[in-house]
Enzyme design. Structure first.
Site, PDB file in Angstrom:
ATOM      1  N   GLY A 160      -8.038  13.978 -20.870  1.00  0.00           N
ATOM      2  CA  GLY A 160      -6.968  13.609 -21.781  1.00  0.00           C
ATOM      3  C   GLY A 160      -5.908  14.685 -21.884  1.00  0.00           C
TER       4      GLY A 160
ATOM      5  CD  GLU B 263     -16.736  14.569 -27.068  1.00  0.00           C
ATOM      6  OE1 GLU B 263     -17.703  15.253 -27.407  1.00  0.00           O
ATOM      7  OE2 GLU B 263     -15.794  15.021 -26.396  1.00  0.00           O
TER       8      GLU B 263
END
Length: 675
Positions: free
Chosen positions: A227, A467
């Site tokens: 990201g 995550e």
């Protein structure tokens, strides 16, 4: 005539266009046009919604409201008038490039107004809780903006804080906090996501120049889904195998500059765009290749291990497994922030769907009677109100998780890892289920991007895998519980921690017949959840032992037992969430608020006990399972008058909801098109 049968008959007659049985033909009269009536005019509040909000938000209400106001006041946040109200939300119909640019401008706006001040340079519980509160608000507006901030502060900035030492803090944190440095987090690779230990990027040390050399040795080693990397990031935390004098020392983290101040790529760095996604297109996910990129020796984040100027590897932790665990333990903030912010999307989705269901009508029960409000149908109550109870439960569990995190010590990292894994997986799964049900409950209006719930499904789908893949996280929980079980049995000591103290008590017994009072009581519900967790942990340990006795390795035995491992992970999580809810309820003095919250807790406990595992493993008889289901319907009916008050207690400003939550007739009128 039974109401359900009567409704079925009316719907059948309507669909088949059959005539009434009477020989007398009734004249048809035209229905009056719908008029929107705000639900506040007819729905009464039995408790103080502001007090409920203080309870479920838990902290920093003023900060939240200030941020809501800050975003509402700027044209950057795309204000538009619909149905006489102003709403703010991203324009998801923009091209991907424009979504990315406006996301960055919004972030700069927040930096300029001091909304992010102190996020890295201040320390303590207050600033950490303020960050969580802010992040929860940002996510309600736009997941892309929240994700970019999370990458910059929690991942890049957090890695510098926890993996780095004083000279890293002095050099990088203030520039990160002022956005001079734009950071990204280069951990995932094309060939390795959850298995961080297996990443293929390689870093060697050149003692002649005192530099590390970072290399992407093969295509599967390219950094993927990073990201911020495709367009904006200037620096990256690069996770790489560290090879010193031909010996692999395992995964370490390095700071590498990938763009200069003018936005041009640095030498020997190649970056490609990951392309358009099903959601989250305001985030510029990129792929990175390193072609022998050199970084100074001090760019190794060295809180766990270091390399001397002459090339000697130094670490106070000799065991590679312990070193890797110490290295990754502090990164739980990513899972904590995802879990806690996800709850607020569930709150927003339910607020929209329930407000719509309190004003939208469909079908009359008798000729010439008004059509029925959607939320007055028991089937609608059964669809939405258990999810509302689940969201309240997640709110209290998220408070527990945040408190656990901000009071962390090195000794509590394992506990935080287990709870953050459990809650991140469960909350994000719940959120997707909640959004899907809200989308369907809003009918065709739920498909429109301006009404959010359908779009949010795509925007937040990624949370089930980033995550940490949710299924893998749930298996990690079961492994941790098994380790606690084996240790307790080996030491012949009582269970302590993770809420497993109930394992030291006599095994709970569920009565053969359950009354309404018993089913609703927190004592029964806790006993039932503890019984399931206890039994599944015993079964899991026995099954692993069975496979090992056959000669299978522990890892192979665990893989063979994945089904019971997943059931155990869910049992642990359900019990933990319920426990947080029940403890919050127990702190309240007698009041109407406590009475309503008690009903919500009862409903949450009942839907946990309704889970098919209670029948599958024999904890409930068929008759008791039917009694649980019947009781859920009753509690939903009793909660129906409180539905508006319960969603109003979430405290989400009207401008952050959607047109169908308010005057959806005016919002879709011809005059609104002309505007």
């Amino acid at each position: 005539m039974d109401r359900a049968f009567e409704r079925t008959k009316i719907l059948t007659d309507h669909l088949l266009q059959s005539s009434p049985p009477s020989p007398v033909q009734t004249s048809l009269s035209s229905n009056a046009c719908f008029n929107y009536t705000p639900p506040e005019l007819s729905e009464k509040y039995a408790f103080d919604t502001k007090e409920m909000r203080r309870l479920i938000d838990g902290h920093h209400l003023e900060v939240r409201d200030r941020l809501f106001g800050m975003m509402s006041q700027s044209k950057l946040f795309n204000p538009r008038v619909r149905g006489g109200k102003v709403f703010v939300s991203p324009d998801y119909n923009q091209p991907m490039e424009q979504q990315r640019e406006i996301t960055l401008k919004r972030i700069d706006y927040l930096f300029d107004r001091g909304a992010l001040k102190g996020w890295l340079t201040e320390q303590g519980e207050e600033i950490e809780l303020r960050k969580f509160a802010s992040f929860e608000v940002f996510g309600i507006f736009d997941h892309s903006m929240g994700t970019m901030l999370a990458v910059h502060f929690f991942l890049w900035g957090g890695a510098v804080q926890v993996f780095g030492t004083k000279h890293h803090h002095n050099k990088w944190l203030r520039d990160t906090e002022t956005h001079v440095v734009k950071g990204c987090f280069a951990m995932s690779e094309l060939g390795h996501g959850s298995n961080v230990r297996g990443v293929e990027t390689v870093t060697t040390y050149d003692s002649n120049t005192q530099e590390f050399v970072i290399t992407t040795p093969c295509e599967s080693a390219q950094k993927f889904w990073i990201g911020g990397a495709a367009n904006h990031a200037t620096h990256a935390i690069v996770f790489s195998q560290l090879n010193i004098n031909g010996s692999n020392q395992g995964v370490h983290a390095f700071i590498a500059q990938i763009r200069d101040a003018d936005g041009y790529l640095c030498p020997n760095v190649r970056i490609a765009d990951c392309g358009r996604k099903i959601g989250l297109n305001g985030v510029d996910n990129g792929r990175i290749w390193f072609d022998n990129v050199r970084v100074p020796r001090e760019n190794l984040l060295n809180s766990v291990a270091d390399v001397s100027a002459d090339g000697k590897y130094l670490s106070s932790i000799n065991d590679p497994d312990q070193r890797f665990a110490a290295f990754l333990a502090p990164l739980t903030i990513g899972r904590v922030s995802i879990a806690t912010s996800t709850v607020y999307i569930s709150k927003a989705g339910l607020t929209i769907a329930i407000r719509y269901a309190l004003t939208r009508r469909a079908f009359s029960l008798k000729p010439n009677e008004p059509e029925v409000l959607l939320l007055d149908y028991p089937s609608y109550q059964r669809r939405l109100l258990p999810l509302l109870a689940k969201t309240y439960a997640m709110s209290f569990a998220s408070h527990y998780l945040k408190k656990l995190f901000v009071k962390r010590t090195p000794q509590s990292y394992k506990t935080i890892h287990i709870f953050s894994s459990a809650f991140k997986a469960t909350f994000t799964w719940n959120n997707l289920h909640i959004l899907q049900e809200c989308r369907e409950a809003c009918g065709g209006q739920g498909l429109r991007t301006e009404n959010h719930v359908g779009q949010w499904k795509a925007e937040f789908d990624v949370q089930s895998t980033f995550e940490g893949d949710n299924n893998i996280l749930m298996q990690q929980i079961s492994k941790a519980l098994l380790a606690e079980y084996v240790a307790a049995k080996k030491r012949k000591k009582a269970f302590k921690g993770l809420g497993l103290e109930h394992m030291n008590k006599p095994c709970p017994v569920i009565p053969s017949q359950l009354t309404s009072t018993a089913l609703r009581s927190s004592q029964f519900q806790m006993k039932a959840l503890c019984l399931r967790e206890r039994d599944l942990l015993n079964r899991f340990a026995a099954e692993i032992s069975h496979y090992q006795a056959k000669g299978l390795s522990k890892e192979h035995a665990f893989n063979m037992s994945y089904q019971i491992a997943e059931d155990l992970g869910r049992a642990f999580t359900d019990r933990s969430i319920f426990q947080a809810f029940a403890e919050a309820e127990a702190t309240l003095a007698a009041s109407s608020l406590k009475d309503v919250l008690g009903m919500v807790r009862s409903l949450y406990g009942l839907i946990c006990v309704e889970d098919d595992s209670f029948l599958r493993y024999g904890y409930l008889s068929v008759e008791n399972a039917a009694a649980v289901r019947s009781e859920i319907t009753k509690v939903c009916g009793e909660l129906r008058p409180h539905a508006l008050a319960l969603v109003s207690s979430f405290g989400i400003p009207h401008s952050f909801l959607s047109p169908i939550a308010f005057n959806w007739i005016d919002a879709n009128s011809w005059s609104s098109i002309q505007q």
